[in-house]
Scaffold this active site. Sequence first.
Site, PDB file in Angstrom:
ATOM      1  N   LYS A  44       0.846  -1.201   0.000  1.00  0.00           N
ATOM      2  CA  LYS A  44       0.000   0.000   0.000  1.00  0.00           C
ATOM      3  C   LYS A  44       0.883   1.253   0.000  1.00  0.00           C
ATOM      4  O   LYS A  44       0.619   2.211  -0.716  1.00  0.00           O
ATOM      5  CB  LYS A  44      -0.898   0.011   1.240  1.00  0.00           C
ATOM      6  CG  LYS A  44      -2.058  -0.970   1.147  1.00  0.00           C
ATOM      7  CD  LYS A  44      -2.857  -0.941   2.429  1.00  0.00           C
ATOM      8  CE  LYS A  44      -4.012  -1.931   2.407  1.00  0.00           C
ATOM      9  NZ  LYS A  44      -5.015  -1.638   1.380  1.00  0.00           N
ATOM     10  N   ARG A  80       5.120  -9.467  30.775  1.00  0.00           N
ATOM     11  CA  ARG A  80       4.934  -8.146  31.377  1.00  0.00           C
ATOM     12  C   ARG A  80       3.462  -7.769  31.451  1.00  0.00           C
ATOM     13  O   ARG A  80       2.986  -7.246  32.440  1.00  0.00           O
ATOM     14  CB  ARG A  80       5.707  -7.124  30.536  1.00  0.00           C
ATOM     15  CG  ARG A  80       6.237  -5.975  31.349  1.00  0.00           C
ATOM     16  CD  ARG A  80       7.176  -5.059  30.611  1.00  0.00           C
ATOM     17  NE  ARG A  80       6.653  -4.458  29.418  1.00  0.00           N
ATOM     18  CZ  ARG A  80       7.180  -4.609  28.207  1.00  0.00           C
ATOM     19  NH1 ARG A  80       8.247  -5.348  28.047  1.00  0.00           N
ATOM     20  NH2 ARG A  80       6.650  -4.012  27.160  1.00  0.00           N
ATOM     21  N   ARG A 101       7.728   1.578  10.588  1.00  0.00           N
ATOM     22  CA  ARG A 101       8.072   2.961  10.949  1.00  0.00           C
ATOM     23  C   ARG A 101       8.268   3.752   9.655  1.00  0.00           C
ATOM     24  O   ARG A 101       9.104   3.394   8.813  1.00  0.00           O
ATOM     25  CB  ARG A 101       9.349   2.958  11.791  1.00  0.00           C
ATOM     26  CG  ARG A 101       9.702   4.301  12.350  1.00  0.00           C
ATOM     27  CD  ARG A 101      10.829   4.172  13.357  1.00  0.00           C
ATOM     28  NE  ARG A 101      10.417   3.483  14.567  1.00  0.00           N
ATOM     29  CZ  ARG A 101      11.256   2.838  15.376  1.00  0.00           C
ATOM     30  NH1 ARG A 101      12.533   2.762  15.076  1.00  0.00           N
ATOM     31  NH2 ARG A 101      10.804   2.247  16.471  1.00  0.00           N
ATOM     32  N   GLU A 163       1.361  -2.220  14.002  1.00  0.00           N
ATOM     33  CA  GLU A 163       1.618  -0.894  14.595  1.00  0.00           C
ATOM     34  C   GLU A 163       2.387  -0.060  13.574  1.00  0.00           C
ATOM     35  O   GLU A 163       3.414  -0.500  13.054  1.00  0.00           O
ATOM     36  CB  GLU A 163       2.448  -1.016  15.882  1.00  0.00           C
ATOM     37  CG  GLU A 163       2.647   0.358  16.518  1.00  0.00           C
ATOM     38  CD  GLU A 163       3.692   0.365  17.629  1.00  0.00           C
ATOM     39  OE1 GLU A 163       3.324   0.607  18.776  1.00  0.00           O
ATOM     40  OE2 GLU A 163       4.889   0.143  17.326  1.00  0.00           O
TER      41      GLU A 163
HETATM   42  P1  0O2 Z   1      10.341  -1.440  20.300  1.00  0.00           P
HETATM   43  O1  0O2 Z   1      11.537  -2.256  20.539  1.00  0.00           O
HETATM   44  O2  0O2 Z   1      10.631  -0.186  19.533  1.00  0.00           O
HETATM   45  O3  0O2 Z   1       9.186  -2.201  19.719  1.00  0.00           O
HETATM   46  P2  0O2 Z   1       2.928  -0.968  24.576  1.00  0.00           P
HETATM   47  O4  0O2 Z   1       4.186  -1.146  25.403  1.00  0.00           O
HETATM   48  O5  0O2 Z   1       3.234  -0.911  23.076  1.00  0.00           O
HETATM   49  O6  0O2 Z   1       1.875  -1.964  24.875  1.00  0.00           O
HETATM   50  P3  0O2 Z   1       2.756   1.823  25.010  1.00  0.00           P
HETATM   51  O7  0O2 Z   1       4.076   2.012  25.690  1.00  0.00           O
HETATM   52  O8  0O2 Z   1       1.615   2.652  25.509  1.00  0.00           O
HETATM   53  O9  0O2 Z   1       2.249   0.346  25.036  1.00  0.00           O
HETATM   54  O10 0O2 Z   1       2.918   2.042  23.477  1.00  0.00           O
HETATM   55  P4  0O2 Z   1       3.354   3.344  22.730  1.00  0.00           P
HETATM   56  O11 0O2 Z   1       3.371   4.527  23.614  1.00  0.00           O
HETATM   57  O12 0O2 Z   1       2.471   3.395  21.529  1.00  0.00           O
HETATM   58  O13 0O2 Z   1       4.858   3.036  22.343  1.00  0.00           O
HETATM   59  C1  0O2 Z   1       5.197   1.925  21.616  1.00  0.00           C
HETATM   60  C2  0O2 Z   1       6.479   2.100  20.841  1.00  0.00           C
HETATM   61  O14 0O2 Z   1       6.761   3.475  20.557  1.00  0.00           O
HETATM   62  C3  0O2 Z   1       7.719   1.609  21.560  1.00  0.00           C
HETATM   63  O15 0O2 Z   1       7.834   0.236  21.343  1.00  0.00           O
HETATM   64  C4  0O2 Z   1       8.834   2.418  20.884  1.00  0.00           C
HETATM   65  O16 0O2 Z   1       9.148   1.877  19.618  1.00  0.00           O
HETATM   66  C5  0O2 Z   1       8.154   3.750  20.672  1.00  0.00           C
HETATM   67  N1  0O2 Z   1       8.341   4.632  21.826  1.00  0.00           N
HETATM   68  C6  0O2 Z   1       7.411   4.967  22.731  1.00  0.00           C
HETATM   69  N2  0O2 Z   1       7.920   5.820  23.640  1.00  0.00           N
HETATM   70  C7  0O2 Z   1       9.212   6.024  23.311  1.00  0.00           C
HETATM   71  C8  0O2 Z   1      10.261   6.829  23.870  1.00  0.00           C
HETATM   72  O17 0O2 Z   1      10.118   7.505  24.867  1.00  0.00           O
HETATM   73  N3  0O2 Z   1      11.471   6.783  23.240  1.00  0.00           N
HETATM   74  C9  0O2 Z   1      11.684   6.041  22.113  1.00  0.00           C
HETATM   75  N4  0O2 Z   1      12.899   6.074  21.562  1.00  0.00           N
HETATM   76  N5  0O2 Z   1      10.707   5.267  21.572  1.00  0.00           N
HETATM   77  C10 0O2 Z   1       9.496   5.265  22.159  1.00  0.00           C
HETATM   78  P5  0O2 Z   1       8.548  -0.721  22.378  1.00  0.00           P
HETATM   79  O18 0O2 Z   1       7.766  -1.982  22.411  1.00  0.00           O
HETATM   80  O19 0O2 Z   1       8.777  -0.015  23.679  1.00  0.00           O
HETATM   81  O20 0O2 Z   1       9.941  -0.979  21.761  1.00  0.00           O
END
Ligand code: 0O2
Length: 249
Positions: A44, A80, A101, A163
Site C-alpha cells: 500500500k 509483562r 516505521r 503498529e
Molecule cells: P520497540 O523495541 O521499539 O518495539 P505498549 O508497550 O506498546 O503496549 P505503550 O508504551 O503505551 O504500550 O505504546 P506506545 O506509547 O504506543 O509506544 C510503543 C512504541 O513506541 C515503543 O515500542 C517504541 O518503539 C516507541 N516509543 C514509545 N515511547 C518512546 C520513547 O520515549 N522513546 C523512544 N525512543 N521510543 C518510544 P517498544 O515496544 O517499547 O519498543
Amino acid sequence: MNRRGITALENTTFEDLEQLKTTKNELTRFMMTYKFAIDEVNTKLNILKEEFQYIHDYNPIEHSISRVKSPESILKKAYRKNCGLSLAAIKENIQDIAGIRITCSFISDIYKVSEMITKQRDITVIERKDYIQNPKPNGYQSLHLIIKIPVFMSDRVEHTFVEIQIRTIAMDFWASLEHKIYYKFNKEVPERITRELKEAAVSATELDKKMERLHEEVKVIKNMENEEQQHVSDSPMNGEIRQLIGLLK
Ligand code: 0O2
C-alpha cells in the site's frame, strides 16, 4: 547428550513427535501472518508513494522500515502484560508484533500519510496516539496507529494487528539516539541527561517547524512562477510563435 537427555528421547512417543510438529507448524504460520501483514501494508505504501509522486511531483515518505517482533520479545511482553502465553492470547493482546516505521519529510506529511493509510477500506483503525500534539514527558514525538488488516491465508482470513509509527526525520533522529542512550544507561538515566534530551527534543521540533515554514514559502514561490509561465504561454504572441514553429517542421 547427557543421560537425562537420552532417557527423555527414549521415552518420546510417536504422538509426542506429531504434537511437536503441529506446534511448530502453528508457530511458524502465526509468525508468517505478521510478515504477510507487513507485506500488505508495504505494498500500500509503495502504491501511495508512486501515485503521490506522479500527481504532485513530490514524495511525502522519506523511507520506511519494518520488523516482526522476535519470539523472545513477544514472550517478554506477554509476561509483562500478564496476558497468558497461548497464541490466541498473544494475538489479541500484543498489537505491535508487526511494526512499520515511516519517516516523512515534514510534519504535515505525517498527517497526509496517516490519512491516506487509514481511509483505505480494508484497514480498520484500532487506536491512534498523537505524540506530536501531545509529546511524551521525555520529549518523544511520533504519530502511532494500531491498525487491523485482513491477511488472506490458504484456508482462512487472519485479521492482523500492525503498529505504524509515523514521524519526521528530526523526530526519528531524536528517538533513535534517545533509545541508544537509554539502553546504554540500563534504563537509569541521570537527571541532567534527561533534561538535555528534552531540550534536544524541543530543538528538533523547532527545526521541523522551520523546515515546514520554508517548504510552504518555496511552494508559494513555485506556484507563482508556474502561473507566470502559464500566462506567458497563453499569450497571443506565443500562439503565433507556435504556429511558425509548426510551419517550419
Ligand atoms: P520497540 O523495541 O521499539 O518495539 P505498549 O508497550 O506498546 O503496549 P505503550 O508504551 O503505551 O504500550 O505504546 P506506545 O506509547 O504506543 O509506544 C510503543 C512504541 O513506541 C515503543 O515500542 C517504541 O518503539 C516507541 N516509543 C514509545 N515511547 C518512546 C520513547 O520515549 N522513546 C523512544 N525512543 N521510543 C518510544 P517498544 O515496544 O517499547 O519498543
